[in-house]
Each structure stands twice: as C-alpha cells, then as structure tokens.
Design a protein around this motif. Structure first.
Motif, PDB file in Angstrom:
ATOM      1  N   TYR A 170       0.825  -1.211   0.000  1.00 38.06           N
ATOM      2  CA  TYR A 170       0.000   0.000   0.000  1.00 38.06           C
ATOM      3  C   TYR A 170       0.858   1.259   0.000  1.00 38.06           C
ATOM      4  CZ  TYR A 170      -3.426   3.458   1.487  1.00 38.06           C
ATOM      5  OH  TYR A 170      -4.222   4.575   1.565  1.00 38.06           O
ATOM      6  N   GLU A 171       1.876   1.290   0.855  1.00 42.96           N
ATOM      7  CA  GLU A 171       2.729   2.474   0.940  1.00 42.96           C
ATOM      8  C   GLU A 171       3.521   2.710  -0.333  1.00 42.96           C
ATOM      9  OE1 GLU A 171       4.941   1.643   4.439  1.00 42.96           O
ATOM     10  OE2 GLU A 171       3.259   2.055   5.806  1.00 42.96           O
ATOM     11  N   ASP A 172       3.791   1.640  -1.082  1.00 41.89           N
ATOM     12  CA  ASP A 172       4.520   1.782  -2.339  1.00 41.89           C
ATOM     13  C   ASP A 172       3.630   2.298  -3.469  1.00 41.89           C
ATOM     14  OD1 ASP A 172       6.909   1.304  -4.063  1.00 41.89           O
ATOM     15  OD2 ASP A 172       5.564  -0.145  -5.002  1.00 41.89           O
ATOM     16  N   LEU A 173       2.376   1.811  -3.544  1.00 44.19           N
ATOM     17  CA  LEU A 173       1.530   2.114  -4.698  1.00 44.19           C
ATOM     18  C   LEU A 173       0.475   3.192  -4.472  1.00 44.19           C
ATOM     19  CD1 LEU A 173       0.929  -1.486  -6.110  1.00 44.19           C
ATOM     20  CD2 LEU A 173       2.591   0.223  -6.872  1.00 44.19           C
ATOM     21  N   SER A 174       0.063   3.416  -3.227  1.00 42.74           N
ATOM     22  CA  SER A 174      -1.013   4.379  -2.983  1.00 42.74           C
ATOM     23  C   SER A 174      -0.663   5.825  -3.333  1.00 42.74           C
ATOM     24  CB  SER A 174      -1.473   4.298  -1.521  1.00 42.74           C
ATOM     25  OG  SER A 174      -0.422   4.597  -0.627  1.00 42.74           O
ATOM     26  N   PRO A 175       0.624   6.264  -3.285  1.00 39.57           N
ATOM     27  CA  PRO A 175       0.898   7.643  -3.688  1.00 39.57           C
ATOM     28  C   PRO A 175       0.602   7.911  -5.172  1.00 39.57           C
ATOM     29  CG  PRO A 175       2.678   6.807  -2.322  1.00 39.57           C
ATOM     30  CD  PRO A 175       1.817   5.635  -2.679  1.00 39.57           C
ATOM     31  N   PRO A 178      -5.473   6.825  -5.781  1.00 35.81           N
ATOM     32  CA  PRO A 178      -6.250   6.273  -4.664  1.00 35.81           C
ATOM     33  C   PRO A 178      -6.470   4.766  -4.834  1.00 35.81           C
ATOM     34  CG  PRO A 178      -7.213   8.338  -5.399  1.00 35.81           C
ATOM     35  CD  PRO A 178      -6.146   7.990  -6.394  1.00 35.81           C
ATOM     36  N   VAL A 179      -6.398   4.038  -3.731  1.00 35.77           N
ATOM     37  CA  VAL A 179      -6.586   2.586  -3.742  1.00 35.77           C
ATOM     38  C   VAL A 179      -7.906   2.271  -3.050  1.00 35.77           C
ATOM     39  CG1 VAL A 179      -5.690   0.377  -2.917  1.00 35.77           C
ATOM     40  CG2 VAL A 179      -4.117   2.126  -3.780  1.00 35.77           C
ATOM     41  N   HIS A 180      -8.704   1.411  -3.672  1.00 34.96           N
ATOM     42  CA  HIS A 180     -10.026   1.097  -3.137  1.00 34.96           C
ATOM     43  C   HIS A 180     -10.104  -0.286  -2.499  1.00 34.96           C
ATOM     44  CE1 HIS A 180     -10.539   4.223  -6.212  1.00 34.96           C
ATOM     45  NE2 HIS A 180     -11.524   4.651  -5.443  1.00 34.96           N
ATOM     46  N   SER A 181      -9.116  -1.142  -2.759  1.00 33.47           N
ATOM     47  CA  SER A 181      -9.131  -2.477  -2.182  1.00 33.47           C
ATOM     48  C   SER A 181      -7.708  -3.017  -2.108  1.00 33.47           C
ATOM     49  CB  SER A 181      -9.996  -3.415  -3.041  1.00 33.47           C
ATOM     50  OG  SER A 181      -9.958  -4.737  -2.554  1.00 33.47           O
ATOM     51  N   VAL A 182      -7.374  -3.622  -0.959  1.00 33.34           N
ATOM     52  CA  VAL A 182      -6.056  -4.229  -0.757  1.00 33.34           C
ATOM     53  C   VAL A 182      -6.267  -5.666  -0.303  1.00 33.34           C
ATOM     54  CG1 VAL A 182      -3.871  -4.135   0.490  1.00 33.34           C
ATOM     55  CG2 VAL A 182      -5.068  -2.008  -0.069  1.00 33.34           C
ATOM     56  N   SER A 183      -5.612  -6.609  -0.967  1.00 33.28           N
ATOM     57  CA  SER A 183      -5.715  -7.999  -0.529  1.00 33.28           C
ATOM     58  C   SER A 183      -4.327  -8.615  -0.458  1.00 33.28           C
ATOM     59  CB  SER A 183      -6.617  -8.815  -1.460  1.00 33.28           C
ATOM     60  OG  SER A 183      -6.117  -8.832  -2.771  1.00 33.28           O
ATOM     61  N   VAL A 205      -9.173  -5.951   2.343  1.00 37.38           N
ATOM     62  CA  VAL A 205      -9.684  -4.762   3.029  1.00 37.38           C
ATOM     63  C   VAL A 205     -10.195  -3.788   1.978  1.00 37.38           C
ATOM     64  CG1 VAL A 205      -9.156  -2.840   4.560  1.00 37.38           C
ATOM     65  CG2 VAL A 205      -8.018  -5.049   4.903  1.00 37.38           C
ATOM     66  N   GLU A 206     -11.476  -3.434   2.090  1.00 40.03           N
ATOM     67  CA  GLU A 206     -12.067  -2.451   1.186  1.00 40.03           C
ATOM     68  C   GLU A 206     -11.827  -1.047   1.740  1.00 40.03           C
ATOM     69  OE1 GLU A 206     -13.162  -3.404  -1.624  1.00 40.03           O
ATOM     70  OE2 GLU A 206     -13.275  -5.544  -1.235  1.00 40.03           O
ATOM     71  N   LEU A 207     -11.503  -0.123   0.846  1.00 44.07           N
ATOM     72  CA  LEU A 207     -11.179   1.244   1.252  1.00 44.07           C
ATOM     73  C   LEU A 207     -12.059   2.239   0.490  1.00 44.07           C
ATOM     74  CD1 LEU A 207      -7.299   0.830   1.107  1.00 44.07           C
ATOM     75  CD2 LEU A 207      -8.726   0.795   3.173  1.00 44.07           C
ATOM     76  N   PRO A 208     -13.313   2.377   0.870  1.00 37.68           N
ATOM     77  CA  PRO A 208     -14.206   3.285   0.150  1.00 37.68           C
ATOM     78  C   PRO A 208     -13.828   4.749   0.355  1.00 37.68           C
ATOM     79  CG  PRO A 208     -15.265   2.474   2.130  1.00 37.68           C
ATOM     80  CD  PRO A 208     -13.974   1.715   2.008  1.00 37.68           C
ATOM     81  N   ASP A 209     -14.099   5.533  -0.682  1.00 36.40           N
ATOM     82  CA  ASP A 209     -13.918   6.988  -0.589  1.00 36.40           C
ATOM     83  C   ASP A 209     -12.517   7.408  -0.170  1.00 36.40           C
ATOM     84  OD1 ASP A 209     -16.651   7.278  -1.230  1.00 36.40           O
ATOM     85  OD2 ASP A 209     -17.186   6.988   0.863  1.00 36.40           O
ATOM     86  N   GLY A 210     -11.508   6.671  -0.606  1.00 39.90           N
ATOM     87  CA  GLY A 210     -10.136   7.062  -0.321  1.00 39.90           C
ATOM     88  C   GLY A 210      -9.691   6.843   1.106  1.00 39.90           C
ATOM     89  N   THR A 211     -10.387   5.991   1.858  1.00 35.50           N
ATOM     90  CA  THR A 211      -9.975   5.695   3.233  1.00 35.50           C
ATOM     91  C   THR A 211      -8.565   5.111   3.235  1.00 35.50           C
ATOM     92  OG1 THR A 211     -12.266   5.181   3.813  1.00 35.50           O
ATOM     93  CG2 THR A 211     -10.544   4.397   5.319  1.00 35.50           C
ATOM     94  N   PRO A 212      -7.633   5.648   4.019  1.00 32.78           N
ATOM     95  CA  PRO A 212      -6.273   5.096   4.043  1.00 32.78           C
ATOM     96  C   PRO A 212      -6.219   3.759   4.771  1.00 32.78           C
ATOM     97  CG  PRO A 212      -6.469   6.873   5.636  1.00 32.78           C
ATOM     98  CD  PRO A 212      -7.750   6.860   4.865  1.00 32.78           C
ATOM     99  N   GLU A 216      -4.027  -2.123  11.508  1.00 30.66           N
ATOM    100  CA  GLU A 216      -5.089  -2.755  12.288  1.00 30.66           C
ATOM    101  C   GLU A 216      -6.196  -3.311  11.393  1.00 30.66           C
ATOM    102  OE1 GLU A 216      -7.122  -4.403  15.202  1.00 30.66           O
ATOM    103  OE2 GLU A 216      -5.110  -3.545  15.397  1.00 30.66           O
ATOM    104  N   MET A 217      -6.452  -2.647  10.277  1.00 31.04           N
ATOM    105  CA  MET A 217      -7.475  -3.144   9.345  1.00 31.04           C
ATOM    106  C   MET A 217      -7.127  -4.539   8.838  1.00 31.04           C
ATOM    107  SD  MET A 217      -8.302   0.142   6.956  1.00 31.04           S
ATOM    108  CE  MET A 217      -9.077   1.625   7.567  1.00 31.04           C
ATOM    109  N   VAL A 218      -5.837  -4.766   8.581  1.00 30.46           N
ATOM    110  CA  VAL A 218      -5.409  -6.070   8.093  1.00 30.46           C
ATOM    111  C   VAL A 218      -5.416  -7.089   9.231  1.00 30.46           C
ATOM    112  CG1 VAL A 218      -3.618  -7.346   6.873  1.00 30.46           C
ATOM    113  CG2 VAL A 218      -3.955  -4.920   6.374  1.00 30.46           C
TER     114      VAL A 218
END
Length: 226
Positions: A170-175, A178-183, A205-212, A216-218
C-alpha cells in the motif's frame, strides 16, 4: 373479445413485472439468472462504451458469459468498420474491465506490469463503474508463502506477516492513485487444500472513498481460506 384482450394484456404486464423484479434482484447478486445476467451486463458495458468510446458500436445486445472467471464479455467494433475490442463486466462488483485503458493508465502512473515489493510479486488493477467512467477503481494484491521446511505459523503470527506485506504494498503504490481495495494472500507448502494444491489464506480490506489503509485493518480483517 375485449375480456380476452384485457386478460392477455394483464398476463403480459405480469410477465413484465416479474422481469423487472428479477432485474432488481440481479442488481445485488452475482448473476444467478443467466439470461438477465447477459442482458444487464451488456447494457452496462454499452453505457460505459458510449461515454468513453463513442466511436465504438456493440456487436450484440447480448454479452457472452465465461464460466471460468465468472465475467461477461461484449465485443465492439469501430463505427467506420475498422478495429475490434472487447470489454468485461463483473456482476458482483458492478465494474467494467477495460484492458486497453488499464494499460494506458498504468503506464501513465509509472507502475510496472508486475510490481515488486521487497522481492514479492504484486498486482495492480483498475476497473470502472459505468456510472462514473472517469474514476478508476483500483485494487492491489500481493501473495507470498513459506516452504515446507519452515514452521507453520500460528494465526496471530500469520496475520502479522500478512499485515507487513499489505502495508509495504500500500505504501509503495497508494501515492500514485487512490486505492479502493487491498488484498494479501499467504500459503505454506506443508498445507494442502482438498484437491492437493496449496492452501491459500487471504485478507481483503475495502477502502471506500479514499480511506487510508491501516495495519489494524489487516490484523482484524476477515481471514478466508481456499
């Protein structure tokens, strides 16, 4: 005669009502009604193409279903008769897969075909909602595993390792966008599924509306096995 005509009209209205009710049910399902799945998917792809590729025309009002990946496909041709391309629609996510547009966006963002995060091969994907064709819905995924000789981790340790990989990805690709889902997916060679293949465990983990994404989510995410 009038009574017969009224009865026929009433029957047709009832069938039409059943059809539209089925469409509503289908809109929240994954396509358990095949005929409607083909029609609804084709309509969504035609709507997307009309906004993004006005020069294209659909070859059919009916989308083809692929049982292997569970997607619906529809071919388009240029209105002047040249060129051909296809789109794919997923009833579950209600998103259109447009491989050509995805490739262009990926290159514009400087993302490799197969991103590497600390030596682990990852995946970046973008699809589009026909109602918002200008906004890509981005999903990222990474998989890793241990060899047979390594100790099988307890669930808590496995979740920690999965959280490490997910956050690195996430830290590598999110800049970039915006990422909406991480698995994140984990397997151990010593553990097999019922068919004798590797048993994979995953957390999405779903990340709606640009939620970082947070660690803990994982760690608290739903752990699935396949």
């Amino acid at each position: 005669m009038r009574a017969k005509r009224t009865k026929l009209l009433g029957g047709a209205a009832a069938l039409l009502l059943v059809f539209f009710a089925s469409c509503v049910l289908l809109d929240g399902s994954t396509g358990w009604f095949p005929v409607l799945g083909n029609l609804v998917s084709a309509a969504r792809m035609r709507s997307y193409a009309a906004q993004v590729y006005p020069e294209l025309k659909p070859e059919s009002p009916w989308a083809r279903y692929d049982p292997e990946d569970g997607g619906y496909f529809l071919a388009f041709t240029l209105k002047d008769g040249g060129g051909r391309r296809s789109l794919c629609y997923d009833l579950g996510s209600k998103l259109v897969a447009d491989e050509r547009r995805r490739t262009v966006l990926r290159k514009e963002l400087g993302i490799a075909e197969h991103p590497q995060v600390n030596g682990q091969r990852a995946c970046w994907d973008a699809r589009w909602d026909p109602s918002e064709p200008d906004t890509p819905v981005v999903e990222i995924r990474i998989g890793f595993g241990d060899r047979n000789s390594a100790p099988v981790p307890e669930e808590a340790a496995m979740r920690e390792a999965m959280a490490d990989r997910a956050m690195e990805l996430y830290e590598d690709l999110s800049p970039r966008t915006p990422v909406h889902s991480v698995s994140v997916h984990y397997s151990h060679e010593a553990q097999e599924d019922e068919r004798g293949g590797s048993l994979w465990r995953s957390i999405t983990v779903e990340l709606p509306d640009g939620t970082p994404l947070t660690r803990e989510m994982v760690l608290s995410g739903n752990l699935e096995s396949r």
